[in-house]
Design an enzyme around this catalytic site. Structure first.
Site, PDB file in Angstrom:
ATOM      1  N   HIS A 378      82.943   7.652  24.256  1.00 37.64           N
ATOM      2  CA  HIS A 378      84.146   7.070  23.641  1.00 37.64           C
ATOM      3  C   HIS A 378      84.211   5.555  23.651  1.00 37.64           C
ATOM      4  O   HIS A 378      85.184   4.986  23.153  1.00 37.64           O
ATOM      5  CB  HIS A 378      85.407   7.605  24.326  1.00 37.64           C
ATOM      6  CG  HIS A 378      85.783   8.996  23.906  1.00 37.64           C
ATOM      7  ND1 HIS A 378      86.578   9.242  22.814  1.00 37.64           N
ATOM      8  CD2 HIS A 378      85.451  10.197  24.410  1.00 37.64           C
ATOM      9  CE1 HIS A 378      86.733  10.554  22.683  1.00 37.64           C
ATOM     10  NE2 HIS A 378      86.062  11.162  23.641  1.00 37.64           N
ATOM     11  N   LYS A 569      99.234   0.379  20.003  1.00 33.17           N
ATOM     12  CA  LYS A 569      98.028   0.868  20.685  1.00 33.17           C
ATOM     13  C   LYS A 569      98.090   0.292  22.095  1.00 33.17           C
ATOM     14  O   LYS A 569      98.929  -0.580  22.369  1.00 33.17           O
ATOM     15  CB  LYS A 569      96.756   0.385  19.955  1.00 33.17           C
ATOM     16  CG  LYS A 569      96.730  -1.122  19.697  1.00 33.17           C
ATOM     17  CD  LYS A 569      95.591  -1.562  18.769  1.00 33.17           C
ATOM     18  CE  LYS A 569      95.722  -1.126  17.333  1.00 33.17           C
ATOM     19  NZ  LYS A 569      94.697  -0.145  16.943  1.00 33.17           N
ATOM     20  N   ARG A 570      97.205   0.755  22.996  1.00 29.88           N
ATOM     21  CA  ARG A 570      97.190   0.170  24.337  1.00 29.88           C
ATOM     22  C   ARG A 570      96.955  -1.336  24.247  1.00 29.88           C
ATOM     23  O   ARG A 570      96.264  -1.820  23.344  1.00 29.88           O
ATOM     24  CB  ARG A 570      96.105   0.853  25.186  1.00 29.88           C
ATOM     25  CG  ARG A 570      96.487   2.265  25.633  1.00 29.88           C
ATOM     26  CD  ARG A 570      97.692   2.274  26.575  1.00 29.88           C
ATOM     27  NE  ARG A 570      97.393   1.702  27.855  1.00 29.88           N
ATOM     28  CZ  ARG A 570      97.163   2.390  28.969  1.00 29.88           C
ATOM     29  NH1 ARG A 570      97.243   3.708  28.959  1.00 29.88           N
ATOM     30  NH2 ARG A 570      96.889   1.783  30.097  1.00 29.88           N
ATOM     31  N   LYS A 575      91.481  -5.311  21.625  1.00 36.91           N
ATOM     32  CA  LYS A 575      92.296  -4.895  20.484  1.00 36.91           C
ATOM     33  C   LYS A 575      92.993  -6.090  19.822  1.00 36.91           C
ATOM     34  O   LYS A 575      93.561  -5.978  18.746  1.00 36.91           O
ATOM     35  CB  LYS A 575      93.305  -3.837  20.916  1.00 36.91           C
ATOM     36  CG  LYS A 575      92.616  -2.524  21.341  1.00 36.91           C
ATOM     37  CD  LYS A 575      93.618  -1.498  21.837  1.00 36.91           C
ATOM     38  CE  LYS A 575      92.968  -0.232  22.366  1.00 36.91           C
ATOM     39  NZ  LYS A 575      92.522   0.668  21.275  1.00 36.91           N
ATOM     40  N   THR A 677      92.233   6.108  16.090  1.00 41.63           N
ATOM     41  CA  THR A 677      92.823   7.249  15.382  1.00 41.63           C
ATOM     42  C   THR A 677      94.206   6.884  14.851  1.00 41.63           C
ATOM     43  O   THR A 677      94.674   7.477  13.888  1.00 41.63           O
ATOM     44  CB  THR A 677      92.916   8.485  16.296  1.00 41.63           C
ATOM     45  OG1 THR A 677      93.405   8.088  17.573  1.00 41.63           O
ATOM     46  CG2 THR A 677      91.553   9.141  16.453  1.00 41.63           C
ATOM     47  N   LYS A 681      96.343   7.732  11.179  1.00 42.79           N
ATOM     48  CA  LYS A 681      97.733   8.189  11.049  1.00 42.79           C
ATOM     49  C   LYS A 681      98.484   7.312  10.045  1.00 42.79           C
ATOM     50  O   LYS A 681      99.213   7.814   9.182  1.00 42.79           O
ATOM     51  CB  LYS A 681      98.431   8.159  12.413  1.00 42.79           C
ATOM     52  CG  LYS A 681      97.893   9.233  13.354  1.00 42.79           C
ATOM     53  CD  LYS A 681      98.159   8.936  14.822  1.00 42.79           C
ATOM     54  CE  LYS A 681      97.233   9.788  15.684  1.00 42.79           C
ATOM     55  NZ  LYS A 681      97.184   9.370  17.089  1.00 42.79           N
TER      56      LYS A 681
END
Length: 842
Positions: A378, A569-570, A575, A677, A681
């Site tokens: 992952h 998101k986290r 990120k 992911t 969405k």
């Protein structure tokens, strides 16, 4: 002119919600009242809202039970190959509405609840999220369970029933504060304890080598108590099982050696054993080598493997008699999928059972193990890879360390024979890392012990083969595969966005819910004025609803005509929430400079949790809230820019935010986000994406047409080139005036006037040790955001791009992902057949 429909009447109209037959509604009301009376022991005079929720949940659960029993019976009779999805996380969210959708009960329940004088949304809101996950990895497991059931696979999710899931996030004076998530406080109507399947799990002790084999002795025992949760497929009468283990101390625990006075302490010490399933570790993409975590990893694996082997040995339903003893057949009847390296101990544990307990020769046992296990990677971030210190491992699992050593000995023998004289390759490929402290590299263990290794998006799988696992790929290229992630269209479209699902169903029918590729048919409507109007109308309704929710929550007045620009998101450096912050500051400075210009108004929302020990991530949250305090209170800006930090982002908040988004921010440094992911969405729910060529964004651009996403920034090759020549933040800072202004404002206390140096760590990070090269992508990002703003001013062109995105999102159904796992890794065939319902004659 007819009056606008109420929420209740609107829900009644929607066909994808199932039919509300009169008998159906009458039955539901009867059963609701029966549960209120007999299960909850209340009458309508004293019942609380929570009682009504539990009565409804139990009523809906009743509809699962017959199907659940029949499904399991069906598996015992057919004896198919079974799939075991092992994960330390299952981020399920709420269950009630999802169950109603998959059983086609939504309209009937709505009507029954309405006739009982209650409000469905209010009842749904009482349910606690099952927050047994951190983010993508845990939510993926939940989507996979939905797809495996919907595709008729005999599949089981196995994990830990954490008493406390991911913490609840409160924002206090702009800072994240964590609160324990006591999600089981009022009980969980969806689970069934199964004490009759309790299993012992051993820790510590020592090994004894005898002529007839090895014994692991003097161990401490903890019991694993299973709790089963039903997993219904979409309208196919199949109900699979998620089995989560809870730790229980055995009755004898610590009492063998108690003396007068020691009894009370011995009973209190039972907590030590039971702590194993107390709490989810709240780290996303970060390895923390704690003993309790290693105990959790072995606990789930040891309990699950006992279950797998018991089920393999008894093939007829309800019979405890052993009928299968030939373990050569195990890989034909069992597939074990390891969700990351967290359940990697399944490999040495299966070897221990086969060799020490079932007395198979090593080579035979190893062949069986490899053919049974498969591993999903992952992440490529080095800090996320599990590398357990040998001494910790040795102390807790002495027999397993011996087995790992023997696996490694044979593995390195093979490497040496294939690459003679290449000692550096031996060092690189060893399962044991030498150095300061010797460590077991769990990813290497997984690759060696599995027959298939997959990444979770094409670009990620390519990076694995080219870099992180290059040596292993050169030796065993046949093991490496790609399985691009997906999301379940049941929860992430039908359930969370019924308005959009209905508009789609009116044009192309309802089959897309089972076969999301059918969304391609929407390309025929890309110039259809009525369809364009309907899509825009649904988005506007979703935005209004979300705006109302936010105004109740944040006391900020939201302009529903502004662009909803969302990054959820986290919180993590890779990120690049900081890149988003720099755009916000730049946009703010531009409005202040030219307040009379016609700016495209935006409401920018950022949400996500920071791991409690991750200082930088917590500072990023503080920066976002600080920027919001300045921007939201500046009268010059007015309603042209608002900045909101979405508190306590979780599955249930995603279900509200995603349908309301106009712009989805997917802006990780190329090569760092394995898949993502959330990106899928947003795409499915009619948002446009601004993003880098990273993770699944690459494939999204391919499916929708690159011109229908806002792609910017360095590609993987550019990042690699920059790593070679060196990244110098100061060059960008000195060359780009708007970037310099933004950084100087952060550094000078413009956003923290009471503590001017509050953000000095963040500035220092960005200027001197930013692994993720925020400044290198700043200019292109700002330019790209200008294009976004320009297009938003042309609503029809915007919506056309939205339609291309929705039409291209079929690939990103978890049904497609699971079909590929099934055929290419597990060796089973997915099926869209229904089995007969319990009330059908058999």
């Amino acid at each position: 002119m007819s009056k606008p429909l109420s929420d209740h009447d609107k829900r009644k109209q929607i066909s994808v919600r199932g039919l509300a037959g009169v008998e159906n509604v009458t039955d539901l009301k009867t059963n609701f009242n029966r549960h209120l009376h007999f299960t909850l022991v209340k009458d309508r005079n004293v019942a609380t809202k929570r009682d009504y929720y539990f009565a409804l949940a139990n009523t809906v659960r009743d509809h699962l039970v017959g199907r659940w029993i029949r499904t399991q019976q069906h598996y015992y009779e057919k004896d198919p190959k079974r799939v075991y999805y092992l994960s330390l996380e299952f981020y399920m969210g709420r269950t009630l509405q999802n169950t109603m959708v998959n059983l086609a009960l939504e309209n009937a329940c709505d009507e029954a609840v309405y006739q009982l004088g209650l409000d469905m949304e209010e009842l749904e809101d009482i349910e606690e999220d099952a927050g047994l996950g951190n983010g993508g990895l845990g939510r993926l497991a939940a989507c996979f369970l939905d797809s495996m059931a919907s595709l008729g696979l005999a599949a089981y999710g196995y994990g830990i029933r954490y008493e406390f899931g991911i913490f609840n996030q409160k924002i206090v004076n702009g800072w994240q504060v964590e609160e324990a998530d006591d999600w089981l406080r009022y009980g969980n109507p969806w689970e069934k304890a199964r004490p009759e399947y309790m299993r012992p799990v051993h820790f510590y002790g020592r090994t004894e080598h005898h002529p007839d084999g090895v014994k692991w002795v003097d161990t401490q025992v903890v019991l694993a108590l299973p709790y089963d949760t039903p997993v219904p497929g979409y309208r196919n009468n199949i109900v699979n099982t998620m089995r989560l283990w809870s730790a229980k101390a055995p009755c004898e625990f610590n009492l063998k050696d108690f003396n007068v006075g020691g009894y009370i302490q011995a009973v209190l010490d039972r907590n030590l054993a039971e702590n194993i399933s107390r709490v989810l570790y709240p780290n996303d993409n970060f390895f923390e080598g704690k003993e309790l975590r290693l105990k959790q990893e072995y606990f789930v694996v040891a309990a699950t493997l006992q279950d797998i082997i018991r089920r393999f040995k008894v093939s007829k339903f309800g019979s405890r008699e052993i009928s299968r003893t030939d373990f050569n057949k195990l890989p034909e009847k069992v597939a074990i999928q390891l969700n990351d390296t967290h359940p990697a101990l399944a490999i040495p544990e299966l070897m221990r059972v086969l060799v020490d307990e079932e007395k198979l020769p090593w080579d035979k046992a190893w062949d069986i193990t490899v053919r049974t296990c498969a591993y999903t990677n992952h992440t490529v971030l080095p800090e996320a890879l599990e590398r357990w210190p040998i001494d910790l491992f040795q102390n807790l699992l002495p027999r397993h360390l011996e087995i790992v050593y023997e696996i490694n000995r044979r593995h390195l023998e093979r490497v040496a024979s294939l690459f003679p004289g290449d000692t550096d390759r031996l060092r690189r490929m060893s399962l044991i890392e030498e150095g300061g402290v010797k460590r077991v590299n769990m990813a290497h263990l997984c690759i060696v012990g599995a027959h298939a290794v997959n990444g979770v998006a094409r670009i990620h799988s390519d990076i694995l083969k080219a870099t992180v696992f290059k040596d292993f790929y050169e030796m065993d290229p046949h093991k490496f595969q790609n399985k691009t992630n997906g999301i379940t269209p049941r929860r992430w479209l039908v359930m969370c966005n019924p308005g959009l699902a209905e508009v789609i169903a009116e044009r192309i029918g309802e089959d897309f819910i089972r076969d999301l590729d059918q969304l391609k048919k929407l390309l025929n409507f890309v110039n259809d004025e009525a369809f364009i109007r309907d899509i825009a109308k649904v988005k506007q309704e979703n935005k209004l609803k979300f705006a109302t929710h936010l105004e109740e929550h944040y006391k900020v007045k939201i302009n529903p005509n502004s662009m909803f620009d969302i990054q959820v998101k986290r919180i993590h450096e890779y990120k690049r929430q900081l890149l988003n912050c720099l755009h916000i500051i730049t946009f703010y400075n531009r409005i202040k400079k030219e307040p009379n210009k016609q700016w495209t108004p935006r409401t920018i929302m950022i949400g996500g949790k920071a791991a409690p020990g991750y200082h930088t991530a917590k500072m990023i949250i503080r920066l976002i809230t600080a920027i919001g305090e300045v921007v939201n209170n500046d009268p010059v800006v007015g309603d042209r820019l608002k900045v909101i930090f979405l508190e306590n982002y979780r599955v249930t908040l995603a279900e509200k935010a995603v349908p309301a988004a106009d712009l989805s921010e997917q802006i990780s440094t190329a090569g760092t986000e394995a898949s993502g992911t959330g990106n899928m969405k947003f795409m499915l729910n009619g948002a446009l994406t601004i993003g880098t060529m990273d993770g699944a964004n690459v494939e999204m651009a391919e499916e929708a047409g690159e011109g229908n996403l806002f792609i910017f920034g360095m590609r993987v090759e550019d990042v690699e080139a920059m790593d070679k020549k060196g990244y110098h933040a100061s060059e960008y800072y000195n060359r780009i005036p708007e970037l310099k202004q933004a950084i100087d404002q952060i550094a000078g206390g413009f956003f923290s006037p009471k503590q001017p140096d509050l953000f000095k760590d963040i500035v220092n990070l960005l200027m001197h040790h930013d692994r993720f090269k925020v400044f290198a992508d700043y200019e292109d990002y700002i330019r790209c955001q200008e294009k976004v703003s320009a297009l938003y001013k042309k609503p029809k062109e915007w919506v056309k791009k939205v339609i291309y995105n929705i039409a291209g999102s079929g690939k990103f159904s978890s049904d497609r992902t699971i079909s590929q796992y099934a055929r290419e890794i597990w060796g089973v065939e997915p099926s869209l057949e229904k089995i007969s319902a319990p009330d059908d004659p058999k």
